[in-house]
Design a protein around this motif. Sequence first.
Motif, short mmCIF file in Angstrom:
data_model
loop_
_atom_site.label_atom_id
_atom_site.label_comp_id
_atom_site.label_asym_id
_atom_site.label_seq_id
_atom_site.Cartn_x
_atom_site.Cartn_y
_atom_site.Cartn_z
N ILE A 240 0.88 -1.09 -0.10
CA ILE A 240 0.08 0.14 -0.17
C ILE A 240 0.71 1.20 0.05
CG2 ILE A 240 -1.59 1.49 1.30
CD1 ILE A 240 -2.91 -1.23 2.41
N TYR A 241 0.56 2.14 -0.80
CA TYR A 241 1.28 3.27 -0.71
C TYR A 241 0.47 4.53 -0.95
CZ TYR A 241 1.13 2.95 -5.97
OH TYR A 241 0.79 2.91 -7.09
N PRO A 242 1.03 6.16 -0.58
CA PRO A 242 0.19 7.05 -0.83
C PRO A 242 0.48 7.82 -2.13
CG PRO A 242 1.79 7.56 0.54
CD PRO A 242 2.07 6.16 0.03
N GLU A 243 -0.58 8.67 -2.76
CA GLU A 243 -0.40 9.40 -3.72
C GLU A 243 -1.19 10.94 -3.53
OE1 GLU A 243 -0.37 6.75 -7.57
OE2 GLU A 243 -2.40 7.38 -6.75
N ILE A 244 -0.84 11.90 -4.06
CA ILE A 244 -1.34 13.07 -3.67
C ILE A 244 -1.87 13.46 -4.89
CG2 ILE A 244 1.03 14.28 -4.38
CD1 ILE A 244 -0.19 16.52 -2.45
N LEU A 245 -3.19 14.20 -5.00
CA LEU A 245 -3.83 14.78 -6.26
C LEU A 245 -3.18 16.07 -6.78
CD1 LEU A 245 -6.25 15.09 -8.04
CD2 LEU A 245 -7.44 16.16 -6.49
N ILE A 246 -2.31 15.94 -7.82
CA ILE A 246 -2.05 17.25 -8.33
C ILE A 246 -2.80 17.97 -9.21
CG2 ILE A 246 -0.06 17.77 -10.19
CD1 ILE A 246 0.81 16.67 -7.83
N GLY A 247 -3.82 17.56 -10.03
CA GLY A 247 -4.77 18.23 -10.70
C GLY A 247 -4.79 17.93 -12.28
N TYR A 289 7.23 5.51 0.43
CA TYR A 289 8.46 5.77 1.31
C TYR A 289 9.68 5.12 0.66
CZ TYR A 289 8.89 0.58 2.00
OH TYR A 289 8.83 -0.86 1.97
N THR A 290 9.60 4.42 -0.58
CA THR A 290 10.47 4.01 -1.30
C THR A 290 11.11 5.00 -2.68
OG1 THR A 290 9.20 2.94 -3.28
CG2 THR A 290 9.61 1.53 -1.25
N ALA A 291 10.31 5.95 -2.70
CA ALA A 291 10.77 7.23 -3.55
C ALA A 291 11.34 8.28 -2.82
CB ALA A 291 9.38 8.03 -4.06
N LYS A 292 12.31 8.60 -3.61
CA LYS A 292 13.43 9.72 -3.00
C LYS A 292 12.76 11.09 -3.41
CE LYS A 292 16.06 6.72 -1.46
NZ LYS A 292 16.18 6.29 0.02
N TYR A 293 11.98 11.08 -4.22
CA TYR A 293 11.49 12.25 -4.72
C TYR A 293 9.92 12.35 -5.24
CZ TYR A 293 12.11 10.51 -9.31
OH TYR A 293 12.41 9.80 -10.48
N PRO A 294 8.77 13.14 -4.96
CA PRO A 294 7.32 12.97 -5.38
C PRO A 294 7.63 12.61 -6.75
CG PRO A 294 7.80 14.91 -4.18
CD PRO A 294 9.19 14.41 -4.42
N GLY A 295 6.87 11.32 -7.00
CA GLY A 295 6.70 10.78 -8.45
C GLY A 295 7.79 9.84 -8.66
N GLY A 296 8.41 9.48 -7.65
CA GLY A 296 9.43 8.49 -7.85
C GLY A 296 9.01 6.97 -8.41
N PRO A 297 9.74 5.96 -8.73
CA PRO A 297 9.31 4.83 -9.23
C PRO A 297 8.23 4.02 -8.47
CG PRO A 297 11.64 4.96 -9.65
CD PRO A 297 11.21 6.00 -8.27
N PHE A 298 7.40 3.28 -9.16
CA PHE A 298 6.45 2.68 -8.45
C PHE A 298 7.12 1.29 -7.92
CE2 PHE A 298 3.36 4.78 -11.50
CZ PHE A 298 2.82 5.80 -10.17
N LEU A 299 6.69 0.68 -6.82
CA LEU A 299 7.22 -0.45 -6.47
C LEU A 299 6.67 -1.67 -7.09
CD1 LEU A 299 9.15 -1.77 -4.26
CD2 LEU A 299 7.34 -1.84 -2.70
N PHE A 300 5.22 -1.53 -7.37
CA PHE A 300 4.38 -2.34 -8.31
C PHE A 300 3.47 -1.48 -9.09
CE2 PHE A 300 5.23 -4.54 -4.10
CZ PHE A 300 5.73 -5.88 -4.54
#
Length: 310
Positions: A240-247, A289-300
Amino acid sequence: MIDPKKIDLNKLKTQLQVKKPWDIIIISFLNLVITFPIFIIIHHNVIDPNWPFSLDRILIFLVVFIVIHFVLNAMRTFMMIAILIYFFVLIYGSIFGNYGFNSVVEDYNSMVYTMSDSPYPQDIIIAKLLPFPNKSKILSAIEYENPKVRNFAIMATTKHFRNLKGYGDYRTIIQCFAVFKEINSRWNYVHDPKEGDYIATATESLLYFSGDCDDHSILMAACVRAIGGTPRLIHTKGHIYPEILIGSMEDLEKVNYLIKNELFPRESAKKQLHYHIDERGQVWMNLDYTAKYPGGPFLFEEILGALTLN
């Protein structure tokens, strides 16, 4: 001698029938609602013979429409009962926060979207109708109104990117990225007990910034929501991972510039942003949490479910 039971049955059928011309209007409306998704399914599973003007697809649509019309017409006697039950269930769901009218519209949009020629196959939510794992516990754990959660989020916004000027329209997103930077720089992955899932509340995770993926997602979602952002949680196989609405896509272009040039230039150098586009055309960016920047690679990649905090 006339059987009184037959008389009563005929009388009941007459009462249950929808009067003209409303029966034709209702049948036509239901026909279109049902025919459209069925046609899309057939369209994607039948070889295209490349007839001129797509006459084969027009023929398929007409055949489906006619068949559905005959089926609905045969059921017109008890249509009123079915419609009343259907609307009663939706009214009940809308009032008590369960499956209501809005849910029907969203699911129909999702169904049509996922059947279409989407350039984003990872957006297809396979288990749209299946329960999000531990949904009630997770919603309770996202304590975005708790003062400790909000105070931590505010602290992060004063610590990171506070002096960035000239991007007032994206202030909230920039501040949410500050929260991302603070949490992910401190997060320590720790497994749940062997007995099963342990769902930590956001305030629990603030103590040591430790836990598994759902604990991280809960804390991130709570902090983002606490300062005005719109988060959602994505369920994939075993993660499970979080995302944020950009628009919109236009917003994505500006956020891309911010990440690459102002906020995370070193972490995102020569790397692409990873995001999803939902059935409404809205862009959601990865905050795992695996991303080093917003929009980092998906784990799955494959999405099995989504839980949005409006």
